[in-house]
Design a protein around this motif. Structure first.
Motif, PDB file in Angstrom:
ATOM      1  N   ALA A  19       8.076  -1.361   1.685  1.00 28.25           N
ATOM      2  CA  ALA A  19       6.790  -0.940   1.124  1.00 28.25           C
ATOM      3  C   ALA A  19       6.422  -1.841  -0.052  1.00 28.25           C
ATOM      4  O   ALA A  19       7.124  -1.845  -1.064  1.00 28.25           O
TER       5      ALA A  19
ATOM      6  N   ARG B  27       7.196   5.526   4.015  1.00 27.97           N
ATOM      7  CA  ARG B  27       6.009   4.860   3.489  1.00 27.97           C
ATOM      8  C   ARG B  27       4.907   5.870   3.156  1.00 27.97           C
ATOM      9  O   ARG B  27       4.203   5.720   2.155  1.00 27.97           O
ATOM     10  N   ARG B  28       4.760   6.907   3.970  1.00 26.91           N
ATOM     11  CA  ARG B  28       3.749   7.926   3.681  1.00 26.91           C
ATOM     12  C   ARG B  28       4.018   8.604   2.344  1.00 26.91           C
ATOM     13  O   ARG B  28       3.097   8.859   1.568  1.00 26.91           O
TER      14      ARG B  28
ATOM     15  N   TYR C  60       2.927   6.037  -0.356  1.00 24.27           N
ATOM     16  CA  TYR C  60       1.515   5.671  -0.454  1.00 24.27           C
ATOM     17  C   TYR C  60       0.557   6.859  -0.556  1.00 24.27           C
ATOM     18  O   TYR C  60      -0.597   6.677  -0.953  1.00 24.27           O
TER      19      TYR C  60
ATOM     20  N   GLU D 131      -0.987   1.147  -4.094  1.00 19.28           N
ATOM     21  CA  GLU D 131      -1.786   1.478  -2.921  1.00 19.28           C
ATOM     22  C   GLU D 131      -1.328   0.667  -1.716  1.00 19.28           C
ATOM     23  O   GLU D 131      -0.702  -0.375  -1.859  1.00 19.28           O
ATOM     24  N   GLN D 132      -1.634   1.208  -0.552  1.00 18.16           N
ATOM     25  CA  GLN D 132      -1.235   0.533   0.685  1.00 18.16           C
ATOM     26  C   GLN D 132      -2.284  -0.512   1.043  1.00 18.16           C
ATOM     27  O   GLN D 132      -3.449  -0.197   1.254  1.00 18.16           O
TER      28      GLN D 132
ATOM     29  N   HIS E  30      -0.741  -2.598   7.012  1.00 19.33           N
ATOM     30  CA  HIS E  30       0.053  -1.822   7.957  1.00 19.33           C
ATOM     31  C   HIS E  30       1.471  -2.417   7.974  1.00 19.33           C
ATOM     32  O   HIS E  30       1.681  -3.554   7.555  1.00 19.33           O
TER      33      HIS E  30
END
Length: 248
Positions: free
Chosen positions: A85, A162-163, A166, A177-178, A181
């Protein structure tokens, strides 16, 4: 991304990376500070020693291809890693530090909390999280090898992680922030000087043939640990012993 048509398309858009610059006749890593969540760099990751040994051989073969010598700036094999990430970098990182003198401490605390949260949700299984090399990929400013998950769980554990990073409002408030992908990869080098007369069609053919020559029966890449690491440039990733890390 590893198909010949993808190379043809991507090579039309490659650009010189700003992460390296000429200094005293040598192209060297430019200042590019930030934080990231990565697997331990190759020199600190004995679990993937055989994998990285093969990747280093691929990097050397890539550099020996009949292309202009300044096109690819290699990264040190000791720094090979997989980014799980991206967090914050360059101007956004500098701005966050100016805005909040406690940024580093706040980031550490919040990530420690998120890691604990994730551990409570983790699937308690003995099988390792395994990814496999698929082939060469060309990115706008870099070239590397990409990885695909060995099974559904290996994918879902990383996506869930990752969720949690982010989608956290407090981390968002810190400027995390993401941007991308998830494309699991190991960067082999960044694009240096791109001559105006570069034969892009020929380059895509060279990359395609190189990709077809890669052995795919290599060791799995095991994701056993993810760590908070800081970087000042794209060749070295470091951490303090008390910084958060997560064992899978």
């Amino acid at each position: 991304m590893t198909l010949p048509e993808a190379y043809k398309t991507q090579i039309q858009h490659i650009q010189e990376s700003s992460k390296f610059r000429f200094h005293a006749g040598v192209r060297e890593a430019a200042p590019f500070p930030g934080y990231t969540l990565i697997t331990p760099p190759a020199e600190e990751d004995p679990n993937n020693a055989a994998f990285y040994s093969q990747i280093e051989a691929y990097q050397q073969q890539l550099l020996e291809l009949p292309i202009c010598s300044d096109l690819i700036v290699p990264v040190p094999p000791a720094s090979f890693h997989v980014t799980v990430a991206d967090l914050i970098w360059d101007s956004a990182f500098l701005h966050a530090c100016e805005k909040n003198p406690q940024f580093a401490e706040d980031l550490n605390f919040q990530l420690s909390e998120r890691f604990q949260q994730y551990q409570q949700l983790m699937t308690k299984e003995s099988d390792p999280i395994s990814w496999q090399m698929l082939g060469l990929i060309v990115m706008p400013r870099a070239v590397g090898v990409c990885l695909v998950p060995k099974d559904k769980r290996s994918y879902e554990e990383i996506i869930q992680f990752r969720r949690i990073i982010y989608q956290n409002r407090t981390l968002m408030g810190l400027g995390i922030e993401q941007h991308y992908h998830f494309t699991a990869h190991v960067t082999l080098g960044y694009f240096g000087e791109i001559p105006p007369e570069l034969d892009r069609v020929n380059l895509s053919t060279i990359f395609s043939e190189f990709n077809q020559s890669l052995l795919l029966n290599m060791p799995d890449f095991l994701i056993k640990k993810v760590e908070l690491r800081k970087f000042d440039k794209m060749t070295h990733y470091y951490r303090q012993p008390d910084w958060p890390s997560l064992d899978f």
